[in-house]
Write an enzyme that holds these catalytic residues in place. Sequence first.
Site, mmCIF file in Angstrom:
data_model
loop_
_atom_site.group_PDB
_atom_site.id
_atom_site.type_symbol
_atom_site.label_atom_id
_atom_site.label_comp_id
_atom_site.label_asym_id
_atom_site.label_seq_id
_atom_site.Cartn_x
_atom_site.Cartn_y
_atom_site.Cartn_z
ATOM 1 N N GLY A 41 1.707 4.872 3.436
ATOM 2 C CA GLY A 41 2.758 3.808 2.965
ATOM 3 C C GLY A 41 3.675 4.594 1.886
ATOM 4 O O GLY A 41 4.732 4.322 2.150
ATOM 5 N N SER A 49 0.084 5.355 -2.017
ATOM 6 C CA SER A 49 -0.533 6.561 -1.546
ATOM 7 C C SER A 49 -0.293 6.765 0.102
ATOM 8 O O SER A 49 -0.262 5.589 0.861
ATOM 9 C CB SER A 49 -1.858 6.792 -2.051
ATOM 10 O OG SER A 49 -2.749 6.081 -1.028
ATOM 11 N N GLY A 50 -0.790 7.813 0.647
ATOM 12 C CA GLY A 50 -1.162 8.101 2.048
ATOM 13 C C GLY A 50 0.226 7.724 2.894
ATOM 14 O O GLY A 50 1.458 7.931 2.400
ATOM 15 N N TYR A 52 -14.005 -3.385 10.014
ATOM 16 C CA TYR A 52 -12.652 -2.554 10.070
ATOM 17 C C TYR A 52 -12.044 -2.735 11.411
ATOM 18 O O TYR A 52 -10.657 -3.214 11.458
ATOM 19 C CB TYR A 52 -12.699 -1.232 9.762
ATOM 20 C CG TYR A 52 -11.501 -0.348 9.656
ATOM 21 C CD1 TYR A 52 -10.486 -0.550 8.725
ATOM 22 C CD2 TYR A 52 -11.385 0.529 10.847
ATOM 23 C CE1 TYR A 52 -9.383 0.223 8.916
ATOM 24 C CE2 TYR A 52 -10.123 1.382 10.916
ATOM 25 C CZ TYR A 52 -9.181 1.048 9.920
ATOM 26 O OH TYR A 52 -7.784 1.745 9.922
ATOM 27 N N GLY A 109 0.845 -1.094 0.065
ATOM 28 C CA GLY A 109 0.041 0.053 0.057
ATOM 29 C C GLY A 109 0.688 1.358 -0.262
ATOM 30 O O GLY A 109 0.582 2.318 0.525
ATOM 31 N N SER A 137 -4.465 0.149 13.980
ATOM 32 C CA SER A 137 -5.431 1.602 14.251
ATOM 33 C C SER A 137 -5.963 1.368 15.723
ATOM 34 O O SER A 137 -6.334 0.385 16.006
ATOM 35 C CB SER A 137 -6.509 1.726 13.340
ATOM 36 O OG SER A 137 -7.344 2.378 13.759
#
Length: 285
Positions: free
Chosen positions: A19, A16-17, A167, A13, A142
């Site tokens: 990663g 983007s973001g 999630y 990943g 998270s």
Amino acid sequence: MFNTKSRVCLVTGSTSGIGREMALALAGQQFRVIVSGKSGKKCRQTAQEISRISGNPHIHYFSADLADLAQVRRLVQQVHDSFPTLDVLINNAGIYSMRHLYSVDGYELTLAVNHLAHFLLTNLLLDSLLKSDDGRIITVSSQAHERGTLDFNDLFYEQHYDGFKAYARSKLANILFTYHLAEKLQNTAVTANVFHPGFVRSNFGKNNGLLRFWARRLIKRGAVNPAQGAGTGIFLAADDSVKSVSGKYWVDKKPANSSPLSYDKGLAQKLWCESCDYTNYVKKD
Ligand SMILES: NC(=O)c1ccc[n+]([C@@H]2O[C@H](COP(=O)([O-])OP(=O)(O)OC[C@H]3O[C@@H](n4cnc5c(N)ncnc54)[C@H](OP(=O)(O)O)[C@@H]3O)[C@@H](O)[C@H]2O)c1
């Protein structure tokens, strides 16, 4: 500056973001970085950008849709073929889905991508990591894991799907997996840690109409930018002070307590066995 002795790091990943920021920072620290994401085109573009910005020519990419375990196995093969040793694996790719979707293998998509794919990837890459004299496995969880539960009779929420619950379950699985893995890796030169990146302004969750939901929460909770969210991951991947530290949950570069349920060893063992079955990974001990 960059040579063939540089440490090798795979970041899932990383198109983007958080990663992408971890990959970029590690490229700047002389790592040979393997970018990975769903789309081949995005992987190529990201690898080129990271190489240009960091000045590091050793940026590679392999695309793999983690919603397809055959592609996870193909990714492992590509890493094996190109790199005899893997020093750092960052299990970062993650999704949040409001809709009840399924992976190619027929499992609920969130658990399939966030946990099962990384479970298989890590286990199949362990031989390469064990060749490193300082191997590190880092998984991005998270704080949402605190709301996570595990019900092996309905692991994939076939009865009543709820995007947040799915999630939270997947992020709890990340922690149970890491703690159990760290125990297995005792007496080896490979560590396993897991972290919460904070609330980060990334593309996360924007795929399924969550844009307004996230925008409101971002404003409310003072989200940080992806580079700040990447800080703990970069620290765990590269800092000498954590070379031998394993089996911990980290927030803001410090060890923290995860939820009481995440320390349930029986649950971790059961999840491990079930994950072996779901991924057709045969080594069950
Ligand atoms: N953002 C937050 O506030 C926050 C908070 C706590 C934890 N996290 C965790 O941080 C991690 C990274 O999230 P982010 O915020 O950086 O999100 P992001 O910007 O949406 O990035 C997610 C990455 O995962 C990849 N990915 C998604 N589905 C994939 C699949 N099926 N196969 C392969 N790659 C896939 C994406 O690739 P494509 O671009 O090709 O889809 C992208 O590179 C996740 O594990 C998330 O749970 C985020």
